[in-house]
Design a protein around this motif. Structure first.
Motif: not given
Length: 354
Positions: A131-132, A135, A263, A274-277, A288-289
């Motif tokens: 996900a990173v 992003a 986040e 927005k990045l949710y690690t 998710r992004v």
């Protein structure tokens, strides 16, 4: 292809759960030794994973010509103590985050790597999270196209929660870690004892978030101010700025929760990313992004990216092996990560307590 010969310095909880299992049974590496001061644990781990050599101290790895690289999974205050003699001897070394207990120690570790012509990698596994990376690709695209306009603000938020999520337990014994009379914690000389204690706790959590912002926004940062709680400095807000006027906010703390709350948000003129690690030790989850774009502020489009599941710790191990094999500097090199320690010390230097 000859496998990279790896040794482990420490096979405790994180040494096994997050690292050893990701190196075992790979064709591109071979675990040839472990250095573990708890003899019963060392024997149990060596027998389970078929590791031929057991040492009681990392110092013995210095003189083992078979060892090319060492994974040192230890409490971070021991990183310099363990890594410096290995690096000077030309052994490539992986250490856990944060890189060191102080900026002075981090700089000494990097100097040792350069003296020994060895690679130093810091365990900032979020740089390998799918996900990173998604992003980062999105942010680079928007920086090039200007589609979302100017980047104005970054907010990194970490309040933790359940970071284990029923991870497979490690092999264990009832042995205590014996005292090492040669080890002396290296903390910032300008801090008093209480501030130093709080600083180590703060770094252990926020090192990931400081490094993650620097990875996704690779511009020099300047610390402007910070406010923290007297009884718990980790409960804090810090404000930094980039060279182009971007405001960067770090909000940290802790929460008792069944979920993981972390986040990183990037706000532009015309939208956000927005990045949710994900939970660190859950191998079956993913981040998710979320992308939002609005030209006029009245109508907008929202998109969510859900990249494939591929555990960041596994990908991190794969990267370290490849760097050693090919002689390539890691993405979380000591040379780069020194900048995290510098920023975090500066945050504490200016922090106002309330």
């Amino acid at each position: 292809m000859n496998p990279v010969k790896i040794a482990f310095a420490g096979v405790g909880y994180m040494g096994q759960v997050a690292h050893l299992r990701n190196y075992a049974n790979r064709e591109d590496c071979q675990i040839v030794a472990i250095a573990e001061p708890r003899p019963e644990l060392a024997r149990k781990v060596a027998q389970t994973y078929g590791i031929p050599k057991i040492y009681s101290s990392h110092v013995e790895l210095v003189n083992d010509p078979e060892v090319q690289a060492v994974v040192a999974s230890q409490p971070h205050l021991r990183n310099g103590h363990i890594a410096i003699p290995l690096l000077r001897a030309g052994k490539h070394v992986f250490v856990e985050k944060p890189m060191a207990g102080s900026l002075a120690e981090a700089e000494a570790m990097q100097q040792a790597a350069e003296a020994g012509k060895a690679l130093l990698m810091v365990g900032l596994m979020k740089r390998h999270d799918t996900a990173v990376l998604a992003a980062r690709d999105v942010l680079q695209k928007f920086a090039a196209s200007g589609e979302l306009g100017r980047l104005n603000r970054i907010r990194a938020h970490c309040f933790g929660g359940d970071w284990v999520h029923d991870a497979l337990p490690p092999l264990s014994t009832t042995e205590a870690v014996p005292n090492d009379p040669e080890f002396k914690p290296n903390m910032p000389a300008w801090m008093d004892a209480e501030q130093g204690k709080q600083f180590q706790n703060y770094m252990n959590i926020m090192a990931h978030n400081v490094n993650l912002v620097r990875f996704l926004y690779p511009q020099p940062l300047t610390v402007q101010t910070a406010v923290g709680r007297k009884e718990n400095y980790l409960m804090h807000t810090a404000l930094l700025t980039g060279q182009d006027g971007v405001l960067v906010e770090f909000a940290g703390g802790s929460v008792r929760s069944h979920q993981w709350e972390e986040e990183t948000h990037f706000y532009f003129d015309k939208g956000y990313v927005k990045l949710y690690t994900p939970t660190p030790l859950n191998r079956q989850t993913r981040g998710r992004v979320e992308i939002y774009h609005s030209e006029d502020g009245k109508e907008g489009q929202r998109q969510e990216l859900t990249p494939r599941i591929d555990w960041a710790f596994r990908r991190q191990a794969e990267h370290f092996i490849a760097c050693v094999r090919d002689g390539v500097e890691p993405v979380s090199s000591g040379r780069d990560t020194v900048n995290d320690i510098r920023l975090m010390e500066e945050i504490f230097r200016v922090m106002i307590l309330v």
